[in-house]
Design a protein around this motif. Structure first.
Motif, PDB file in Angstrom:
ATOM      1  N   ARG A  70     -13.583  -8.647   1.979  1.00 13.39           N
ATOM      2  CA  ARG A  70     -12.004  -8.429   2.378  1.00 13.39           C
ATOM      3  C   ARG A  70     -11.841  -8.362   1.115  1.00 13.39           C
ATOM      4  O   ARG A  70     -12.271  -8.958  -0.153  1.00 13.39           O
ATOM      5  CB  ARG A  70     -12.324  -9.859   2.918  1.00 13.39           C
ATOM      6  CG  ARG A  70     -13.067 -10.383   4.272  1.00 13.39           C
ATOM      7  CD  ARG A  70     -12.465 -11.184   4.675  1.00 13.39           C
ATOM      8  NE  ARG A  70     -11.207 -10.544   5.470  1.00 13.39           N
ATOM      9  CZ  ARG A  70      -9.946 -11.638   6.332  1.00 13.39           C
ATOM     10  NH1 ARG A  70     -10.751 -12.718   6.194  1.00 13.39           N
ATOM     11  NH2 ARG A  70      -9.474 -11.253   6.960  1.00 13.39           N
ATOM     12  N   ILE A  71     -11.142  -7.263   0.566  1.00 12.35           N
ATOM     13  CA  ILE A  71     -10.274  -7.083  -0.900  1.00 12.35           C
ATOM     14  C   ILE A  71      -8.782  -7.382  -0.870  1.00 12.35           C
ATOM     15  O   ILE A  71      -8.104  -7.855   0.343  1.00 12.35           O
ATOM     16  CB  ILE A  71     -10.503  -5.909  -0.077  1.00 12.35           C
ATOM     17  CG1 ILE A  71     -11.587  -5.210   0.070  1.00 12.35           C
ATOM     18  CG2 ILE A  71     -10.226  -5.523  -2.192  1.00 12.35           C
ATOM     19  CD1 ILE A  71     -11.738  -3.445  -0.489  1.00 12.35           C
ATOM     20  N   VAL A  72      -8.165  -8.467  -2.212  1.00 16.11           N
ATOM     21  CA  VAL A  72      -7.319  -8.656  -2.116  1.00 16.11           C
ATOM     22  C   VAL A  72      -6.793  -7.901  -3.337  1.00 16.11           C
ATOM     23  O   VAL A  72      -7.749  -8.300  -4.608  1.00 16.11           O
ATOM     24  CB  VAL A  72      -7.395 -10.221  -2.094  1.00 16.11           C
ATOM     25  CG1 VAL A  72      -5.253 -10.505  -2.090  1.00 16.11           C
ATOM     26  CG2 VAL A  72      -7.660 -10.789  -0.185  1.00 16.11           C
ATOM     27  N   ASP A 185       4.481  -0.273  -7.187  1.00 18.03           N
ATOM     28  CA  ASP A 185       4.604  -2.013  -6.596  1.00 18.03           C
ATOM     29  C   ASP A 185       3.145  -2.036  -7.177  1.00 18.03           C
ATOM     30  O   ASP A 185       1.836  -2.080  -7.404  1.00 18.03           O
ATOM     31  CB  ASP A 185       4.446  -1.780  -4.949  1.00 18.03           C
ATOM     32  CG  ASP A 185       6.124  -0.717  -5.197  1.00 18.03           C
ATOM     33  OD1 ASP A 185       7.101  -0.615  -5.697  1.00 18.03           O
ATOM     34  OD2 ASP A 185       5.835  -0.866  -3.476  1.00 18.03           O
ATOM     35  N   ARG A 186       3.326  -3.462  -6.839  1.00 14.15           N
ATOM     36  CA  ARG A 186       1.972  -4.653  -7.614  1.00 14.15           C
ATOM     37  C   ARG A 186       1.540  -5.063  -6.546  1.00 14.15           C
ATOM     38  O   ARG A 186       0.892  -6.405  -6.050  1.00 14.15           O
ATOM     39  CB  ARG A 186       2.208  -5.865  -8.595  1.00 14.15           C
ATOM     40  CG  ARG A 186       2.742  -4.833 -10.758  1.00 14.15           C
ATOM     41  CD  ARG A 186       3.354  -5.404 -10.987  1.00 14.15           C
ATOM     42  NE  ARG A 186       2.342  -6.456 -11.459  1.00 14.15           N
ATOM     43  CZ  ARG A 186       1.191  -5.930 -12.431  1.00 14.15           C
ATOM     44  NH1 ARG A 186       1.560  -4.550 -12.957  1.00 14.15           N
ATOM     45  NH2 ARG A 186      -0.175  -6.439 -13.002  1.00 14.15           N
ATOM     46  N   GLY A 187       1.653  -5.148  -5.005  1.00 14.33           N
ATOM     47  CA  GLY A 187       1.008  -5.313  -4.330  1.00 14.33           C
ATOM     48  C   GLY A 187       1.777  -6.492  -3.550  1.00 14.33           C
ATOM     49  O   GLY A 187       3.122  -6.612  -3.656  1.00 14.33           O
ATOM     50  N   PRO A 188       1.437  -7.613  -2.843  1.00 18.71           N
ATOM     51  CA  PRO A 188      -0.740  -7.081  -2.658  1.00 18.71           C
ATOM     52  C   PRO A 188      -0.819  -6.705  -1.590  1.00 18.71           C
ATOM     53  O   PRO A 188       0.345  -6.176  -0.104  1.00 18.71           O
ATOM     54  CB  PRO A 188      -0.366  -8.831  -2.173  1.00 18.71           C
ATOM     55  CG  PRO A 188       0.570  -9.278  -1.062  1.00 18.71           C
ATOM     56  CD  PRO A 188       1.233  -8.591  -2.466  1.00 18.71           C
ATOM     57  N   TRP A 189      -2.418  -6.535  -1.598  1.00 13.56           N
ATOM     58  CA  TRP A 189      -2.584  -5.439  -0.184  1.00 13.56           C
ATOM     59  C   TRP A 189      -3.960  -6.395   0.375  1.00 13.56           C
ATOM     60  O   TRP A 189      -4.802  -6.686  -0.186  1.00 13.56           O
ATOM     61  CB  TRP A 189      -3.081  -3.872  -0.639  1.00 13.56           C
ATOM     62  CG  TRP A 189      -1.978  -3.210  -1.113  1.00 13.56           C
ATOM     63  CD1 TRP A 189      -2.072  -2.562  -0.394  1.00 13.56           C
ATOM     64  CD2 TRP A 189      -1.526  -3.286  -2.155  1.00 13.56           C
ATOM     65  NE1 TRP A 189      -0.442  -1.199  -1.187  1.00 13.56           N
ATOM     66  CE2 TRP A 189      -0.465  -2.089  -1.890  1.00 13.56           C
ATOM     67  CE3 TRP A 189      -1.764  -3.557  -3.551  1.00 13.56           C
ATOM     68  CZ2 TRP A 189       0.252  -1.699  -3.310  1.00 13.56           C
ATOM     69  CZ3 TRP A 189      -1.201  -2.154  -4.155  1.00 13.56           C
ATOM     70  CH2 TRP A 189      -0.377  -2.156  -4.205  1.00 13.56           C
ATOM     71  N   HIS A 190      -4.088  -7.020   1.631  1.00 14.03           N
ATOM     72  CA  HIS A 190      -5.074  -7.188   2.278  1.00 14.03           C
ATOM     73  C   HIS A 190      -5.811  -5.400   2.852  1.00 14.03           C
ATOM     74  O   HIS A 190      -4.750  -5.536   4.069  1.00 14.03           O
ATOM     75  CB  HIS A 190      -4.920  -8.224   2.702  1.00 14.03           C
ATOM     76  CG  HIS A 190      -3.906  -9.734   2.584  1.00 14.03           C
ATOM     77  ND1 HIS A 190      -4.941 -11.402   2.385  1.00 14.03           N
ATOM     78  CD2 HIS A 190      -3.300  -9.528   1.056  1.00 14.03           C
ATOM     79  CE1 HIS A 190      -4.064 -11.830   1.636  1.00 14.03           C
ATOM     80  NE2 HIS A 190      -3.414 -10.907   1.373  1.00 14.03           N
ATOM     81  N   THR A 479      -9.800  -2.164   7.743  1.00 11.09           N
ATOM     82  CA  THR A 479      -7.995  -2.973   7.917  1.00 11.09           C
ATOM     83  C   THR A 479      -7.357  -2.902   7.058  1.00 11.09           C
ATOM     84  O   THR A 479      -7.563  -3.115   5.956  1.00 11.09           O
ATOM     85  CB  THR A 479      -8.210  -3.460   9.759  1.00 11.09           C
ATOM     86  OG1 THR A 479      -9.114  -4.719   8.554  1.00 11.09           O
ATOM     87  CG2 THR A 479      -9.166  -2.751  10.684  1.00 11.09           C
ATOM     88  N   ALA A 480      -5.774  -2.703   7.256  1.00 14.57           N
ATOM     89  CA  ALA A 480      -5.123  -2.880   5.862  1.00 14.57           C
ATOM     90  C   ALA A 480      -3.471  -2.481   6.817  1.00 14.57           C
ATOM     91  O   ALA A 480      -3.398  -3.119   7.575  1.00 14.57           O
ATOM     92  CB  ALA A 480      -5.026  -1.910   4.944  1.00 14.57           C
ATOM     93  N   GLY A 489       0.635  -2.859   3.579  1.00 12.49           N
ATOM     94  CA  GLY A 489       0.133  -2.016   4.901  1.00 12.49           C
ATOM     95  C   GLY A 489      -0.207   0.016   3.420  1.00 12.49           C
ATOM     96  O   GLY A 489       0.817  -0.302   2.296  1.00 12.49           O
ATOM     97  N   LEU A 490      -0.101   0.637   4.353  1.00  7.79           N
ATOM     98  CA  LEU A 490      -1.131   1.489   3.582  1.00  7.79           C
ATOM     99  C   LEU A 490      -0.430   2.894   4.066  1.00  7.79           C
ATOM    100  O   LEU A 490       0.286   2.798   5.550  1.00  7.79           O
ATOM    101  CB  LEU A 490      -2.370   2.225   3.387  1.00  7.79           C
ATOM    102  CG  LEU A 490      -3.061   0.939   3.114  1.00  7.79           C
ATOM    103  CD1 LEU A 490      -4.322   1.335   3.645  1.00  7.79           C
ATOM    104  CD2 LEU A 490      -2.804   0.978   1.603  1.00  7.79           C
ATOM    105  N   SER A 491       0.622   3.891   2.909  1.00  3.80           N
ATOM    106  CA  SER A 491       1.589   5.066   4.066  1.00  3.80           C
ATOM    107  C   SER A 491      -0.238   6.126   4.278  1.00  3.80           C
ATOM    108  O   SER A 491      -0.868   4.983   3.969  1.00  3.80           O
ATOM    109  CB  SER A 491       1.915   5.918   2.577  1.00  3.80           C
ATOM    110  OG  SER A 491       0.969   6.603   1.847  1.00  3.80           O
ATOM    111  N   ILE A 492       0.398   7.061   4.782  1.00  2.00           N
ATOM    112  CA  ILE A 492      -1.482   7.249   5.228  1.00  2.00           C
ATOM    113  C   ILE A 492      -1.588   8.425   3.603  1.00  2.00           C
ATOM    114  O   ILE A 492      -2.756   8.246   3.606  1.00  2.00           O
ATOM    115  CB  ILE A 492      -0.720   9.150   6.067  1.00  2.00           C
ATOM    116  CG1 ILE A 492      -0.447   8.202   7.475  1.00  2.00           C
ATOM    117  CG2 ILE A 492      -1.582   9.944   5.861  1.00  2.00           C
ATOM    118  CD1 ILE A 492      -1.688   8.145   8.343  1.00  2.00           C
TER     119      ILE A 492
END
Length: 550
Positions: A70-72, A185-190, A479-480, A489-492
């Motif tokens: 799990r990555i944050v 952008d500085r996030g966050p991302w999960h 998964t994101a 989220g993520l762009s392609i």
């Protein structure tokens, strides 16, 4: 025992491995217990936002050969991000699909004209150019111009402005600028990563569609019914009843070596060999025929509503195209489609004819109109339009009618899946031979005359599900989360960069948006983006324990 197709494990629970967390900041500091090096999830920081962002990783062993990382990444509060109102024509008004991208981009003159009208009506409107990077098969550049109103610290304020906008006769939606995809952008991302190492994996990686093809189940329900250790959602599927049978794969579906849904011509697929010991990305086509001693006829489809080809990529004569076109339902009034009992309790009803076959391939009934049950172990062939006369001339009660389908690889060679092979549809391709290789045009994600679709589906950040294989042969499922302020989220393009940073040699995009789901230890780990919560999907990839672990 198969669950109308996939394993229905008799165990009532799953014995998981020790839940020992490994702090991974930086990941390189963790000693590798894995033959051949660290798993992909421990290679290097995610390439999201500036390089100085904090990143936390926790790795857990779920069963022998399966780890969950799990990555944050990033900061919860980025002062540069805000809420705004994007003036648009909502794309989902006539469709039940909440992922339908809105029409938001215009040419510069139209955008300026709209902004001027909004200002006259008392709104703080601005026009912004949207540019997108080039990919392996798409030149990129300017997609168009969007019109936005205001800058708000909270979603509630943006929603109130949207209400005022609609009262003035316009359409729009409240959006967070963190979903735009800016590199600063500085996030966050999960991001959650499942890694399956074939050298120590003793279980099975399976694809399951549940009791039948034509209905949807949640990934967590599919996981629970098979007593799976973990699961993720898989391929694209029909959601709108006007596009076919909800739940039916919108592309290739092979389960235990059986082709139960035909490919979208030439699009990539995730191919799982030997129950998860070997995985590859392959571009597939197919051919199918029905034949008697008197002759043969070509098939158009397998286990789908005749005349409706979701994501297109079907036969010559399909409208508007026989090429792949994602999220579009092509049509053809003249089709031959074969059905197996896996489809559901009854075949689709409608005008046309249907040859019903028993378990020995003998025609036991010719029915018109079409639709009804199939004998146990049998099958049927439905005809519509001009193909009705073809079918009734060829198929006669009491005669044998052979139905054959063949998968073909990218070079047109016959592919013969074993009973230990599952294949799920995907697209676009993300990574090939360790290099970024994104193929939206080839795979139907570039809609001629509709840049807004590309903007919403490819360019902008969304929840994503990715899959691939690394140089050591490990299968990786990712998964994101997205569509929230807690995870952008993520762009392609970002999905491809993430896949490569995780060490994937080949990677592909699976169904995402509200479908993105990861399950482990009997619980949904991520935060699905639909307001209603976890979305029922067409199929899921299940990681099953070895029978001695159950």
């Amino acid at each position: 025992m198969k669950q109308r197709k996939k394993r229905l494990c008799a165990a009532t629970g799953v014995v998981l491995g020790a839940l020992t967390a490994l702090a991974a900041l930086p990941p390189a500091a963790v000693a590798s217990p894995h033959p051949g090096g660290d798993p992909p999830s421990a290679r290097r920081a995610l390439p999201l936002g500036p390089a100085d962002l904090p990143e936390r990783r926790t790795t857990t062993t779920l069963q022998p050969g399966v780890t969950l990382t799990r990555i944050v990444r990033g900061n919860a509060d980025d002062p540069a991000l805000h809420w705004t109102v994007e003036v648009s024509i909502p794309g989902g008004d006539s469709s039940p699909d909440p992922d339908a991208p809105p029409t938001a981009l215009k040419d510069r003159a139209s955008a300026d004209e709209l902004a001027a009208a909004l200002r006259r009506d008392g709104f703080e409107a601005r026009v912004e150019e949207v540019t997108t990077p080039a990919t392996a098969d798409y030149r990129g550049g300017t997609l168009g111009w969007r019109v936005r109103i205001g800058t708000f610290d909270a979603q509630t304020a943006a929603t109130a402005e949207r209400t005022r906008l609609r009262a003035a006769g316009y359409s729009g939606s409240a959006v967070y600028t963190g979903w735009d995809g800016e590199a600063t952008d500085r996030g966050p991302w999960h991001v959650d990563v499942l890694t399956i190492d074939p050298r120590t994996f003793r279980g099975t990686l399976d694809a399951s569609y549940g009791p039948d093809l034509e209905n949807r189940e949640t990934a967590s329900a599919l996981s629970a019914s098979a007593a799976a250790t973990a699961a993720v959602n898989a391929g694209f599927f029909v959601l709108d009843p006007k596009a076919g049978a909800p739940g039916d794969p919108a592309g290739v579906g092979v389960y235990d070596g059986r082709l139960l849904s035909e490919p979208v011509a030439g699009r990539p697929a995730l191919v799982v060999h030997d129950n998860g010991r070997r995985t590859e990305i392959a571009r597939l086509t197919w051919r199918g025929t029905i034949a008697t001693r008197a002759g043969s006829l070509p098939l158009n489809g397998v286990n789908r509503v005749p005349g409706l080809i979701r994501n297109c990529g079907g036969s010559a004569g399909d409208t508007p195209t026989s090429l792949p076109l994602h999220d579009v339902t092509c049509t053809n009034p003249d089709e031959l489609v074969t059905f197996t009992p896996d489809y559901g309790a009854r075949t689709p009803e409608g005008a046309g004819a249907e040859a019903v076959l028993d378990a020995h391939d003998r025609v036991v009934e010719l029915r018109s109109p079409r639709g009804g049950t199939i004998p146990r172990g049998g099958s049927s062939v439905q005809a519509t339009g001009e193909r009705v006369a073809d079918l009734t001339a060829l198929a006669h009660v009491g005669e044998r009618l052979r139905v054959s389908t063949t998968l073909l690889d990218g070079r047109g060679r016959r592919m013969s899946p074993s009973s230990r092979t599952d294949i799920v549809n995907a697209g676009p391709e993300l990574v090939r031979d360790g290099r970024i290789h994104i193929t939206p045009a080839t795979d139907g994600m570039v809609h001629p005359g509709d840049p807004s679709w590309y903007y919403g589906w490819v360019h902008k950040r969304n929840p994503r599900t990715l899959a691939g294989v690394d140089a050591a042969g490990r299968t990786v499922l990712v998964t994101a989360d997205g569509r929230s302020t807690d995870s952008l989220g993520l762009s392609i393009g970002e999905g491809a960069e993430v896949a490569r940073s995780l060490g994937l040699r080949d990677a592909v995009n699976l169904d995402g948006g509200g479908s993105t789901t990861m399950v482990a230890e009997g619980s949904v780990l991520n935060s699905p983006s639909d307001a209603a919560g976890e979305r029922p999907v067409g199929e899921a990839l299940l990681i099953l324990p070895h029978r001695h672990d159950t």
